[in-house]
Design an enzyme around this catalytic site. Sequence first.
Site, PDB file in Angstrom:
ATOM      1  N   GLU A  43       5.005 -17.120 -12.477  1.00  0.00           N
ATOM      2  CA  GLU A  43       5.409 -16.771 -11.116  1.00  0.00           C
ATOM      3  C   GLU A  43       5.895 -18.024 -10.404  1.00  0.00           C
ATOM      4  OE1 GLU A  43       5.116 -13.675  -9.395  1.00  0.00           O
ATOM      5  OE2 GLU A  43       4.627 -12.755 -11.318  1.00  0.00           O
ATOM      6  N   CYS A  72      14.170 -17.661  34.076  1.00  0.00           N
ATOM      7  CA  CYS A  72      15.078 -18.205  35.092  1.00  0.00           C
ATOM      8  C   CYS A  72      16.019 -17.176  35.690  1.00  0.00           C
ATOM      9  CB  CYS A  72      15.895 -19.363  34.506  1.00  0.00           C
ATOM     10  SG  CYS A  72      17.096 -18.865  33.249  1.00  0.00           S
ATOM     11  N   GLU A 104       0.828  -1.197   0.000  1.00  0.00           N
ATOM     12  CA  GLU A 104       0.000   0.000   0.000  1.00  0.00           C
ATOM     13  C   GLU A 104       0.870   1.258   0.000  1.00  0.00           C
ATOM     14  OE1 GLU A 104      -1.595  -3.421   0.766  1.00  0.00           O
ATOM     15  OE2 GLU A 104      -0.479  -2.555   2.421  1.00  0.00           O
ATOM     16  N   GLU A 105       1.944   1.241   0.812  1.00  0.00           N
ATOM     17  CA  GLU A 105       2.827   2.414   0.850  1.00  0.00           C
ATOM     18  C   GLU A 105       3.496   2.602  -0.504  1.00  0.00           C
ATOM     19  OE1 GLU A 105       6.943   4.025   2.953  1.00  0.00           O
ATOM     20  OE2 GLU A 105       5.773   2.466   3.944  1.00  0.00           O
ATOM     21  N   CYS A 141      16.878 -13.300  31.759  1.00  0.00           N
ATOM     22  CA  CYS A 141      15.859 -14.227  31.242  1.00  0.00           C
ATOM     23  C   CYS A 141      14.608 -14.134  32.103  1.00  0.00           C
ATOM     24  CB  CYS A 141      16.403 -15.656  31.251  1.00  0.00           C
ATOM     25  SG  CYS A 141      15.171 -16.894  30.786  1.00  0.00           S
ATOM     26  N   LYS A 180      -3.817 -13.177  -9.121  1.00  0.00           N
ATOM     27  CA  LYS A 180      -2.503 -12.520  -9.120  1.00  0.00           C
ATOM     28  C   LYS A 180      -1.646 -13.177  -8.038  1.00  0.00           C
ATOM     29  CE  LYS A 180      -0.267  -7.989  -9.110  1.00  0.00           C
ATOM     30  NZ  LYS A 180       0.794  -8.343  -8.158  1.00  0.00           N
TER      31      LYS A 180
END
Length: 766
Positions: A190, A436, A52-53, A433, A132
Amino acid sequence: MAETPKTNDFHDAGSLDDDVHAAQGEAAQLTTRILELREAYYEKSAAIASDEEYDALMHRLEELERLFPELQSQDSPTQTVGGRAQSLFDPVQHTERMLSLDNVFSIEEFEAWAAKVERDAGRPVHYLCELKIDGLAINLRYENGVLVTAATRGDGVVGEDVTENIALVPGIPKRLSGSGHPPLVEVRGEVFFPVASFRELNAEQAAAGERVFANPRNAASGSLRQKAEKKNADQLRIMHARLGRLRMLVHGIGAWERPPVDAQSEVYELLATWGLPTSTHYRVNSAAADAAEFIAYFGEHRGSVEHEIDGIVIKIDELALHAELGATSRAPRWAIAYKYPPEQVNTKLLDIIVGVGRTGRATPYAVMEPVRVAGSVVRQATLHNQDVVKAKGVLLGDVVVLRKAGDVIPEILGPVVELRDGTEREFVMPEFCPECGTPLRAMKEGDIDLRCPNAKNCPAQVRGRVEHAGSRGALDVEALGEVAAAALTQPLEPAEPPLHTEAGLFTLRVEDLFPVTVIVRDAETGLPKLGENGEPKTDTPFRRKRKKTGKDADPAFDPEAAVFTGDEDSVPSKNALELLANLELAKTKPLWRIIVALSIRHVGPVAARALAGHFGSLDAIRAASREELAEVDGVGGIIADAVLAWFDIDWHQDIVAEWARAGVQFATPDHPGPGAAAAAGGVLAGLTVVATGSLEGFTREGAQEAIIAAGGKSASSVSKNTDFVAAGPGAGSKLAKAEQLGVRVLDADGFRILLAAGPAGLPEFD
């Protein structure tokens, strides 16, 4: 990205020269960004922005060039296609340019395009609608029916020579079948990963502690654009396996002088008779309204297709009109792409929690307000590592844009900055972590990921290894799934878990399981699953309420006496009893399964089968040198190093010792010893056999094990080195490849004869 100016931002004030100057500056910025995105997409197989961009940037640049024609040059992104050929590959010049497609994003835009086409054509037209495919464009050049080159799109004129790799993609013929082949034809299509194959690939990547691919398109592009000569034996094996999972569908033609047909749909029918893979998902429509129905249908059923789609391509079916309508510098006027918007929603980022997996990798996960996207409710999404969090620019408390990448994987695209109110705060990767308390660190120089080095005792890592041991590719213990693994290693109650490491897995007793209550966790993230009230869900997987009355009344369970008495309210569940029974059976499973269950890095079912088949026992594997391990077909240097490194760790040795004391069988009965299996012969010694489809009397793994037990090599793909293919219903492309290569195909009965008596026992060909 800065807000894109609107058309009327120009000519409102100031001189025309000022307008031109402002437009020049914006066009330069747009061009720089578009070329950056093209380079990432086409040359680095990475999408650093959404479709979209990219489309919005292109549309804005086209609008500026329409308003100010002097800004348009021959090398403008609006006049050029794709990327450029990498120096890594030899350049290939296409006989006819590979064009791109112009896009529309609404039915109204499509109808306007269709009206213009019909007006320019001056006669009725037919619309061929097809899916597509979100893959990598490839051009196949055939001369007199023989594949000469395969090349990527590149810049539309010159692409990259990927012929060697394309030869490993199933279903692409090296020589066309049928007759009437022209002296030269270019076939376009493709290359893609089917959705199921992509999920399997990412699951394997995750299981091996490797990074998963963002989407099938990037995975396909990255897999195809590799150079074999730059790989060692292990890397080459992985590369070939990935190429074997790719598929191609043909959707058009390039150079072809005087095709003997009149329509695009007839081209597809002809190409199919030549053995080229063509899609069945297309339809010819006599009216634009019918094409619009096709668009709407697949917009609602995108998940029903075996591959990723991001829209519908509409072409004029009549070939004569292709030449009449012509093309712009980058796109044909006789075709258009209708782009579906990926389903996106806004939701609030409540928190980022770090989960730890089987390999110790610490992964940030976004926790969001539950929201429905692409058909399911999502509340968690991976953010991969701290660098990705920074790159996306998200803050705790942000409203974020969420989509399902490929309608499958939840993905945060970024924040809605305009909605920030100042209460948002930055995420800080923990130093310790969360499971632990061990300090997190990069395990090697330059590694972006942080890991917990406490592999032995970190509860999250133990949980992951225990679940892995019970997985289908290892011991195949159905009762040892995600909930059971968490219950055994990270119970809410009691304070001491039944398992501190997997060493005690085979000495579990029913009284160890009976008191356990566990928080239910997500299989992928390890994070707690939440109930409707927002609190973590809990479960008691190994006990149930006792039926106190009636003919089905249960005795109660006395943990102290380890017997059923009659005065308790609950008894062991079916899951508890099945788990212990299944673990007892697992002690005598084939050696390769035991090896996979040990969680040795890089050692999956393929390598484990090779090691078990060659050495016959874990003791022999442990005693082997690096050279002896690496020489085994299907192993190689990287896996050899991983095996040796695993046995060098004392607590790994304790696991083997504890399992052995519990009765786990670490040797294949009657195995003749290291390297002797092939020498001892087996009726299939020296032969490669592929089993595919549903073979009556065999599971998929059972067929593979039978081949290996008979001294043969069980391969996953068909090649010129394959001696036999055992094919049942559903064999698909492997069967087609065998017939194409002339490999002898056997049904289930023939396969049994082959396993028992070898090739000599088979009847001759008719």
